[in-house]
Design a protein around this motif. Structure first.
Motif, PDB file in Angstrom:
ATOM      1  N   TRP A   1       2.847  10.974  -1.883  1.00 34.80           N
ATOM      2  CA  TRP A   1       2.642  11.374  -0.486  1.00 34.80           C
ATOM      3  C   TRP A   1       3.291  12.728  -0.237  1.00 34.80           C
TER       4      TRP A   1
ATOM      5  N   VAL B   1      -2.409   4.509   5.292  1.00 40.39           N
ATOM      6  CA  VAL B   1      -2.176   3.062   5.268  1.00 40.39           C
ATOM      7  C   VAL B   1      -2.870   2.393   6.455  1.00 40.39           C
TER       8      VAL B   1
ATOM      9  N   LEU C   1       9.575   6.546   7.270  1.00 39.19           N
ATOM     10  CA  LEU C   1       9.132   7.686   6.474  1.00 39.19           C
ATOM     11  C   LEU C   1       9.681   8.998   7.027  1.00 39.19           C
TER      12      LEU C   1
ATOM     13  N   LEU D   1       0.717   9.756   5.138  1.00 42.26           N
ATOM     14  CA  LEU D   1       0.822   8.444   4.509  1.00 42.26           C
ATOM     15  C   LEU D   1       0.632   7.334   5.535  1.00 42.26           C
ATOM     16  N   SER D   2       1.223   7.479   6.714  1.00 37.92           N
ATOM     17  CA  SER D   2       1.042   6.469   7.759  1.00 37.92           C
ATOM     18  C   SER D   2      -0.426   6.318   8.133  1.00 37.92           C
TER      19      SER D   2
ATOM     20  N   LYS E   1       3.201   5.082  -4.178  1.00 36.58           N
ATOM     21  CA  LYS E   1       2.105   5.976  -3.816  1.00 36.58           C
ATOM     22  C   LYS E   1       2.625   7.404  -3.615  1.00 36.58           C
TER      23      LYS E   1
ATOM     24  N   LYS F   1       0.814  -1.215   0.000  1.00 40.55           N
ATOM     25  CA  LYS F   1       0.000   0.000   0.000  1.00 40.55           C
ATOM     26  C   LYS F   1       0.854   1.274   0.000  1.00 40.55           C
ATOM     27  N   VAL F   2       2.179   1.100   0.048  1.00 36.01           N
ATOM     28  CA  VAL F   2       3.097   2.234   0.138  1.00 36.01           C
ATOM     29  C   VAL F   2       3.879   2.436  -1.159  1.00 36.01           C
TER      30      VAL F   2
ATOM     31  N   LEU G   1       7.051   1.502   9.683  1.00 39.52           N
ATOM     32  CA  LEU G   1       6.820   2.296   8.482  1.00 39.52           C
ATOM     33  C   LEU G   1       6.898   3.785   8.788  1.00 39.52           C
TER      34      LEU G   1
END
Length: 384
Positions: free
Chosen positions: A84, A94, A122, A90-91, A82, A78-79, A118
């Motif tokens: 962002w 998801v 990031l 973004l976190s 993508k 899902k990352v 994650l």
């Protein structure tokens, strides 16, 4: 906290599980660690900038590989690729996509821990792109210096461990209790007989006591000048039990490593049963969620001290979070032998007279020495 950024999509991710053998098992009131695990995540964007994250994975003993697989199969697809604009956005996106899966699988803890890795990666990546130390990128205004304490001190060898960690630069220590009335008394006697003037001690019960046992234990602890009493009850104990203990406690109560939502942290702050609140960024929330919690703790006049037990990446992320939040909190550094602490975070900051100072390098300011830990890898995956 910087939120509006020009970010390139993540093009690849690498996950690695490490297990370092140890000669002396790490014992708590609820379990034993026979090796030291770590789950690392490396993200790289389309411009070649990278960032590191780590997931909490200490218990159960099989947990590290499971969290790595969650990253590989449920989260990172899902990352990758993508668009962002901020790590927090973004976190959150998801995590939102995974809400039903979390309910269906009935394992919010492992999912939160994988998502924390994650989030940390990031933020490290974003700070590296900006060319700024992570704590400054998060809005911190200090010099990156903070007090530290040596944790995980246990019988046998409490005096020996305190002397060793003192020689390493520590001036504050935390021992484990909650095993038996006799052993707890002996451990406290040994610890305080070893302390030098100006040194301080906290205790960690690791959720071992009932309300009745805690109230009885407080009478024994009343005679010792402790910094705090950590997790004297199970984290799911009724509010009434925590209130009774807060009213009777001779020293501040500490907890937070097993709180997993903004609502629960807000309730803990409002009730003020805890004098020290200890979120663990690798266990829940990452930097995006734990920094607002830390600031709310400080605004309420309470003490923020990050909890941590793991490898070097998560430890440095905890240090940057503490530096960004400010306050008079101490950074927890597990003092038990663990090559994944220093080898996964080079150059590892030195402890001098009870303090560390973060470097001015961008992001976390460290890199894992992957060649040195190659023989400790038990699982590896790549996502593109």
């Amino acid at each position: 906290m910087t939120t509006d950024l020009a970010m390139a999509p993540v093009r690849s991710a690498e996950i690695a599980v490490f297990r370092a053998p140890i000669e002396k098992a790490v014992r708590t009131s609820f379990g034993i660690m026979h090796d030291r695990p770590a789950v690392l995540l490396r993200l790289e964007d389309e411009d070649g900038t990278h960032g590191w994250g780590e997931a909490w994975c200490n218990f159960p003993s099989c947990g590290a590989e499971h969290r790595a697989r969650l990253l590989e199969t449920a989260i990172l697809p899902k990352v990758i690729g993508k668009a962002w604009s901020s790590p927090a956005a973004l976190s959150a996106d998801v995590a939102g996509q995974l809400e039903v899966l979390r309910l269906q699988a009935d394992e919010p803890g492992p999912m939160s821990q994988a998502l924390a890795a994650l989030d940390i990666a990031l933020w490290d990546l974003a700070a590296r792109r900006a060319g700024r130390p992570l704590h400054r990128f998060l809005g911190g205004r200090g010099d990156g210096s903070m007090p530290v304490y040596a944790s995980g001190i246990n019988h046998p060898g409490i005096a020996e461990t305190i002397r060793r960690t003192r020689a390493e630069g520590y001036r504050c220590f935390k021992i484990k209790i909650g095993f038996s009335e006799q052993s707890d008394a002996a451990n406290l006697e040994e610890a305080f007989a070893t302390l030098l003037p100006g040194e301080e001690l906290a205790v960690d019960v690791n959720q071992a006591w009932t309300r009745r046992q805690a109230l009885a234990g407080f009478e024994k602890l009343r005679h010792w000048p402790l910094l705090w009493i950590e997790e004297p009850l199970r984290c799911d104990s009724p509010v009434e039990d925590w209130a009774a203990l807060a009213a009777a406690a001779p020293h501040p109560l500490a907890a937070g490593e097993n709180i997993r939502s903004h609502a629960d942290f807000s309730a803990a702050i409002i009730r003020r049963h805890l004098g020290v609140i200890q979120p663990d960024i690798c266990k829940w929330g990452g930097l995006s969620n734990c920094l607002p919690v830390a600031r709310a703790v400080l605004k309420a006049g309470l003490r923020y001290c990050p909890h941590y037990l793991g490898g070097g990446i998560g430890l440095l992320a905890s240090a940057h979070l503490l530096a960004a939040a400010g306050g008079d909190g101490l950074l927890e550094v597990d003092c038990n032998p663990n090559p994944l602490r220093e080898l996964l975070a080079r150059p590892f900051p030195a402890v001098r007279e009870g303090r560390i100072t973060l470097s001015d390098a961008a992001g976390l300011g460290v890199e894992p020495d992957l060649d040195a830990v190659e023989n400790l890898v038990t699982y590896r995956a790549e996502c593109r």
